[in-house]
Design a protein around this motif. Structure first.
Motif, short mmCIF file in Angstrom:
data_model
loop_
_atom_site.label_atom_id
_atom_site.label_comp_id
_atom_site.label_asym_id
_atom_site.label_seq_id
_atom_site.Cartn_x
_atom_site.Cartn_y
_atom_site.Cartn_z
N GLU A 37 -3.50 1.36 4.12
CA GLU A 37 -4.16 2.48 3.93
C GLU A 37 -5.49 1.96 3.02
OE1 GLU A 37 -4.19 5.53 5.27
OE2 GLU A 37 -2.42 4.77 6.56
N PRO A 38 -6.82 2.66 3.37
CA PRO A 38 -7.83 2.27 2.28
C PRO A 38 -7.62 2.63 0.68
CG PRO A 38 -8.28 4.05 3.73
CD PRO A 38 -7.19 3.49 4.09
N GLY A 39 -6.92 3.60 0.66
CA GLY A 39 -6.75 4.26 -0.73
C GLY A 39 -5.46 4.50 -1.11
N SER A 40 -5.26 5.05 -2.34
CA SER A 40 -4.03 5.73 -2.58
C SER A 40 -3.46 6.90 -1.79
CB SER A 40 -3.71 6.09 -3.94
OG SER A 40 -4.50 7.24 -4.48
N THR A 41 -2.14 6.85 -1.31
CA THR A 41 -1.47 8.00 -0.45
C THR A 41 -1.05 9.27 -1.25
OG1 THR A 41 0.51 6.82 -0.08
CG2 THR A 41 -1.24 6.21 1.56
N MET A 42 -0.60 8.70 -2.49
CA MET A 42 -0.12 10.05 -3.27
C MET A 42 -0.59 9.79 -4.68
SD MET A 42 3.63 11.00 -2.23
CE MET A 42 3.52 12.37 -2.89
N VAL A 43 -0.91 10.89 -5.48
CA VAL A 43 -1.18 10.95 -7.03
C VAL A 43 -0.41 11.81 -7.37
CG1 VAL A 43 -3.11 11.20 -8.60
CG2 VAL A 43 -3.59 10.28 -6.38
N VAL A 44 0.54 11.47 -8.38
CA VAL A 44 1.52 12.42 -9.12
C VAL A 44 1.09 12.28 -10.51
CG1 VAL A 44 3.95 12.52 -9.65
CG2 VAL A 44 3.33 11.55 -7.40
N ALA A 45 0.96 13.57 -11.00
CA ALA A 45 0.43 13.85 -12.41
C ALA A 45 1.91 13.87 -13.23
CB ALA A 45 -0.31 15.14 -12.48
N ALA A 46 2.43 12.54 -13.46
CA ALA A 46 3.93 12.64 -13.89
C ALA A 46 4.05 13.01 -15.33
CB ALA A 46 4.38 11.25 -13.69
N SER A 98 -7.44 -13.04 -3.88
CA SER A 98 -6.86 -12.01 -3.46
C SER A 98 -6.97 -11.24 -2.10
CB SER A 98 -7.01 -11.03 -4.67
OG SER A 98 -8.46 -10.29 -4.54
N ILE A 99 -6.04 -10.60 -1.51
CA ILE A 99 -6.32 -10.10 -0.19
C ILE A 99 -6.98 -8.76 -0.52
CG2 ILE A 99 -5.13 -9.33 1.68
CD1 ILE A 99 -2.88 -11.32 1.33
N ARG A 100 -6.50 -8.10 -1.36
CA ARG A 100 -7.24 -6.68 -1.43
C ARG A 100 -7.35 -6.42 -3.05
NH1 ARG A 100 -5.51 -1.64 1.80
NH2 ARG A 100 -7.15 -0.98 0.48
N SER A 101 -8.01 -5.35 -3.23
CA SER A 101 -8.04 -4.98 -4.66
C SER A 101 -8.17 -3.49 -4.68
CB SER A 101 -9.36 -5.47 -5.20
OG SER A 101 -9.41 -5.20 -6.51
N PHE A 102 -7.35 -2.75 -5.54
CA PHE A 102 -6.77 -1.17 -5.47
C PHE A 102 -7.63 -0.67 -6.48
CE2 PHE A 102 -4.15 -1.63 -1.64
CZ PHE A 102 -3.53 -2.79 -1.68
N SER A 153 -1.75 10.03 9.41
CA SER A 153 -1.09 8.64 8.77
C SER A 153 0.29 8.37 9.25
CB SER A 153 -1.24 8.40 7.27
OG SER A 153 -0.59 9.26 6.73
N PRO A 154 0.56 7.28 9.45
CA PRO A 154 2.04 6.62 10.03
C PRO A 154 2.96 6.83 8.74
CG PRO A 154 0.60 4.83 9.98
CD PRO A 154 -0.26 6.03 9.68
N THR A 155 2.74 6.58 7.76
CA THR A 155 3.45 6.57 6.55
C THR A 155 3.58 7.99 6.16
OG1 THR A 155 1.84 6.08 4.85
CG2 THR A 155 3.04 4.40 5.81
N SER A 156 4.58 8.71 6.76
CA SER A 156 4.30 10.38 6.48
C SER A 156 5.23 10.52 5.33
CB SER A 156 5.01 10.85 7.77
OG SER A 156 6.36 10.19 8.17
N VAL A 157 6.18 9.66 4.93
CA VAL A 157 7.08 10.21 3.58
C VAL A 157 6.02 10.15 2.50
CG1 VAL A 157 9.12 9.86 2.42
CG2 VAL A 157 9.05 9.45 4.95
N PHE A 158 5.51 8.98 2.39
CA PHE A 158 4.76 8.79 0.98
C PHE A 158 2.98 9.37 1.01
CE2 PHE A 158 7.95 6.12 -0.46
CZ PHE A 158 8.52 5.45 0.62
N VAL A 159 3.13 10.50 1.77
CA VAL A 159 1.79 11.03 1.72
C VAL A 159 1.98 12.40 1.44
CG1 VAL A 159 -0.24 11.82 3.20
CG2 VAL A 159 0.85 9.74 3.74
N PRO A 166 -11.80 -1.30 2.76
CA PRO A 166 -10.96 -2.43 3.52
C PRO A 166 -11.26 -3.51 3.47
CG PRO A 166 -11.11 -0.05 4.48
CD PRO A 166 -12.23 -0.21 3.31
N THR A 167 -12.75 -3.72 3.77
CA THR A 167 -13.33 -5.05 4.11
C THR A 167 -13.44 -6.03 3.05
OG1 THR A 167 -15.46 -4.15 3.67
CG2 THR A 167 -14.88 -3.88 5.85
N ASP A 168 -12.94 -5.59 1.77
CA ASP A 168 -12.95 -6.55 0.47
C ASP A 168 -12.35 -7.94 0.99
OD1 ASP A 168 -14.34 -5.43 -1.51
OD2 ASP A 168 -12.67 -4.65 -2.64
N GLY A 169 -11.13 -7.96 1.43
CA GLY A 169 -10.38 -9.04 1.73
C GLY A 169 -10.09 -9.15 3.25
N ASN A 170 -9.51 -10.12 3.60
CA ASN A 170 -9.03 -10.34 5.00
C ASN A 170 -7.91 -9.23 5.21
OD1 ASN A 170 -10.73 -12.40 5.21
ND2 ASN A 170 -9.20 -13.86 4.23
#
Lengths: 318, 543
Positions: free
Chosen positions: A182-191, A142-146, B39-45, B7-11
């Protein structure tokens, strides 16, 4: 309308993004508790009264909880298994060469897998080990794990317009929006107050997302005003298991539930529920709308049946 | 599991995506609605400011001793469920005041970090600058307690001393006096008594002898009487038992008669009155009832019948075979129908086969009018399928537009529904008419990245069918008043492409992408067609 009887309990159905008449079905033995699994590749018959044509099928050691077609290769599909692995199958190769990959990194059941429709080169998998992983076809790892959810992640879905954004729905009652940059989630919605079993993006409004929960409701959110939902769709008698926005219409969505029905909704009108199909005789668990054919719906459930029908028609009509 | 993903987990993302990121940022910055974020993704923040009230509630929650003992991930999850944003949760964690004696590392680290806003740290620094922060706080707290404790103790002692003095004066002193008087009086009495006791000894001895004889006689009489009474009692007891036996015999005979009359076998209960067995039976009956109730409860918890409209989740009734399998597994048995399957890839390095079809554009990526896409799609799909028909071995009757497969006959049905049914006009009304209320701002979406065109020949083939007539109508309808509007640019570009005569829907979006890359202004309209085509070619080769 055609019906297909699977030997195992149905878990997931997905239309191919390349061929209008092709779909993949993921099934698991013994209701997915413990047992083998099977992936079926079906073609729609030339007339609605004929049965499906089974093009291929692949047996797996553990149950198949989800399938996803590749957006770049017309013959590739990914299966999410209950033993934590992801299997990649190539239909153009003979069955003895399949699967071509087995990606084993999740420590628990993989509940969903989704292919990126914008970049078409990567896919995310979400698992009961609380994590989401990002993969590409050409890499064995995997490339990334969240890892942020506090409980099982039941769904992870890519945004149809933004190549790096995806959303996840979890049993910790939150909906999270992620950006792979981004390193983590950008939004958390208590849905919801209870577990969220599924989510899907609106294809025509890139900030609108629908969630389906154990609290029997389907809620539609605009993540710019995420404190209150745009709509709360009540009507299911038990937990809503899967929700899917129409690829052709901005306000139309379908959901399936443990009350054995598939409901169609228009969340922008007062009386939101515009259709209800009670063709299943057990939990309706898998649901998809075709990207290529407008209004075509497919569903499967624990009653081991796969139905394909047009919105407005009766799935059980001969 | 509590650590955030590295972020350094994977490539890092694949190189192909990197050149497109700057363009994404440009386009997304242009559509920032809230105050600009880093952050650049302004809508999703989340763009809301931190809510102080929520942060304070979170601090109170985190300071609770019970919460202190729980893992950090559960505390975060609780706060997230309450609707706090990430920033608010992080701020609350920073503000949690004093570390507990069995402190977690998170709290201590938060304490040590420079946060001059919290007061206890300032006190610590002034009192014991040399010591480490946590023991310094503890000892300083102790010293403060020590002083206040001393003052309090002194006060207590003073009060108790005064109280005891008063008590002594009131109670003990008079007692002493009375005791002294008693002693004096006793001494006097003793002297008097000794003188009187000597002369009367002999008389007393004679009297005592007489009394003893009389007592002996009495004792003898009493013992005889007792013997007599005992005998009598025995006789009476025997009579009583005889009577009882008679009664028991009579009762037994009666029960026998009754048994014979009724002929039932349940009379054991009655007979057991005497036997004291009914007590045991009553206990066993009550146990059975308890067990039954418990079983009923279990069944009810699975097949609950709460009304469907309530928001409370009720457990859906599972199929009976599901319960059977669950029970089997809980007992440790393995369902018999499971096979051993080897689903490992026979060749893990097997290359996937080459794709035979180019990726198809999604319906939402097409231009605004959905109805124009419908016939276009059917043409595209029919062409795509035709190329595969022979391979699949399943033949369809696809001869252009004349005969459509049965699953697409919905076109006819839509118009029928639209004419008749008011309910469903809600959906399809939007399709067939211009969306009246929606402002063009909503249409401003970031165009997707051009998909990798694996087979340029197929892409050319798809491009060939001419765009539908409705698109031209749309272009005419929209007025060119807002040059910076992305949507209008798209329309102008499509107009250019249409006049060029060889642009496809997918190509339209590509052209937009390239035009924004170049200059993003309204000068696109003036640029020549040749330049547009060249830029298209460039963007194709770059992906």
């Amino acid at each position: 309308m055609p019906v297909f009887k699977t030997p195992f309990n149905g878990y997931s159905v997905k239309f191919s993004p390349f061929y209008e008449s092709r779909l993949a079905v993921g099934t698991a033995q013994n209701f997915g508790i413990l047992g083998n699994g099977r992936v079926h590749i079906l073609d729609l018959p030339p007339t609605p009264s004929s049965p499906f044509v089974e093009v291929a099928s692949f047996d797996t050691a553990d149950g198949v909880y989800d399938v996803a077609w590749s957006e770049s290769h017309d013959s590739l599909l990914v299966a999410a298994l209950a033993d934590g692995s992801l299997k990649i199958y190539d239909l153009s190769l003979p069955p003895t060469s399949n699967p071509i990959r087995s990606l084993q990194e999740h420590s628990r059941e993989v509940q969903s897998v989704d292919y990126n429709p914008v970049r078409r080169d990567s896919f995310v998998s979400s698992s009961w080990d609380d994590s989401i992983k990002l993969w590409t076809l050409d890499r064995p790892a995997s490339i990334r794990s969240f890892q942020e959810h506090a409980y099982c992640v039941y769904a992870a879905v890519w945004n149809p317009r933004h190549a790096d954004v995806f959303a996840s729905a979890s049993g910790d009652c939150t909906l999270r929006v992620w950006d792979v940059r981004e390193p983590g989630s950008t939004m958390v919605v208590a849905a919801h107050e209870f577990e969220i079993l599924s989510c899907d993006w609106n294809k025509y409004d890139d900030c609108v997302i629908a969630t389906a929960s154990v609290d029997k409701s389907v809620r539609v959110w605009d993540i710019r005003t995420y404190r209150t939902p745009l709509a709360v769709l009540n009507g299911h008698g038990y937990a809503a298991r899967k929700v899917k926005f129409s690829p052709h219409n901005r306000s139309f969505l379908v959901s399936c539930s443990y009350d054995m029905t598939v409901c169609a909704w228009d969340y922008m009108v007062e009386d939101a529920r515009i259709g209800q199909y009670g063709h299943h005789t057990e939990f309706a668990v898998g649901l998809d709308m075709s990207v290529l054919v407008e209004g075509l719906i497919a569903s499967t459930g624990w009653d081991e049946l796969v139905y394909v029908w047009q919105y407005g028609t009766d799935p059980r009509a001969p | 599991m509590a650590t955030p993903p590295n972020p350094t987990d994977g490539n890092p993302p694949t190189p192909a995506t990197q050149p497109t990121q700057p363009t994404n940022q440009d386009q997304q910055d242009s559509k920032v609605e809230a105050p600009s974020q880093t952050s650049p993704t302004s809508v999703f923040v989340n763009s809301e400011p931190m809510r102080e009230e929520q942060v304070q509630n979170a601090v109170k929650f985190l300071s609770h001793p019970k919460v202190r003992g729980s893992p950090v991930i559960y505390r975060r999850s609780f706060l997230e469920k309450k609707g706090l944003t990430k920033e608010e949760i992080d701020e609350a964690f920073k503000r949690v005041p004093d570390p507990p004696p069995s402190a977690t590392n998170v709290n201590q680290d938060a304490q040590v970090k420079p946060s001059s806003s919290s007061q206890p740290q300032a006190v610590v620094q002034t009192l014991q600058p040399a010591a480490a922060a946590p023991p310094g706080t503890i000892s300083s707290m102790r010293s403060r307690f020590h002083w206040s404790h001393a003052v309090f103790a002194i006060g207590l002692l003073a009060v108790s001393g005064a109280g005891t003095a008063v008590l002594i004066k009131k109670s003990i002193v008079p007692r002493l006096k009375t005791w002294i008087r008693k002693v004096v009086l006793e001494e006097e009495d003793d002297i008097v008594k000794k003188i009187d006791s000597k002369p009367s000894l002999a008389e007393e001895a004679a009297a005592a002898a007489k009394a003893a004889a009389a007592a002996a006689a009495d004792v003898a009489k009493a013992s005889q009487e007792m013997l007599n009474s005992k005998n009598e009692e025995r006789r009476r007891f025997e009579e009583f038992t005889n009577l009882l036996d008679v009664q028991v015999r009579e009762m037994k005979s009666m029960t026998n008669a009754i048994r014979k009359l009724e002929g039932q076998s349940n009379t054991q209960g009655r007979a057991s009155f005497v036997d004291q067995e009914d007590h045991g039976i009553a206990i066993s009956n009550s146990k059975q009832m308890y067990v039954n109730n418990k079983v009923d409860y279990d069944l009810r918890s699975v097949r609950s019948s709460s009304p469907p409209t309530s928001a409370e989740p009720s457990v859906a009734p599972h199929p009976k075979s599901y319960m059977d399998i669950m029970a089997m597994i809980q007992r440790g048995e393995r369902p018999p129908n499971i096979r051993d399957i080897n689903d490992q890839p026979p060749n893990p390095n097997q290359q996937p086969s080459n794709p035979r079809l180019a990726p198809r554009a999604k319906p939402w990526e097409l231009s605004q009018a959905h109805n124009s896409s419908q016939p276009l799609q059917s043409q595209v799909s029919s062409e795509g399928l035709n190329s595969k028909v022979q391979d699949n071995g399943v033949t369809y009757q696809l001869n252009g537009d004349s005969s459509v497969p049965w699953w697409q006959q919905k076109n006819v049905k839509i118009t029928e529904i639209e004419n008749g049914d008011e309910l469903k006009a809600g959906i399809y009304g939007q399709r067939f008419s211009e969306p009246p209320v929606q402002p063009p701002v909503q249409r401003s979406w970031v165009p997707p990245q051009p998909p990798p065109v694996a087979m340029p020949e197929a892409a050319e083939a798809i491009r060939r069918p001419k765009p539908a007539v409705q698109r031209e109508q749309l272009v005419d309808d929209q007025s060119v008043t807002n040059p910076s509007d992305v949507t209008d640019e798209l329309l102008r570009v499509t107009k250019i492409s249409e006049s060029g005569g060889a642009m496809e829907v997918n190509g339209g979006s590509l052209v937009l992408n390239s035009s924004v890359e170049i200059n993003g202004g309204s000068s696109v309209l003036n640029s020549s067609e040749i330049q547009e085509d060249h830029s298209y070619e460039q963007s194709v080769h770059s992906t």
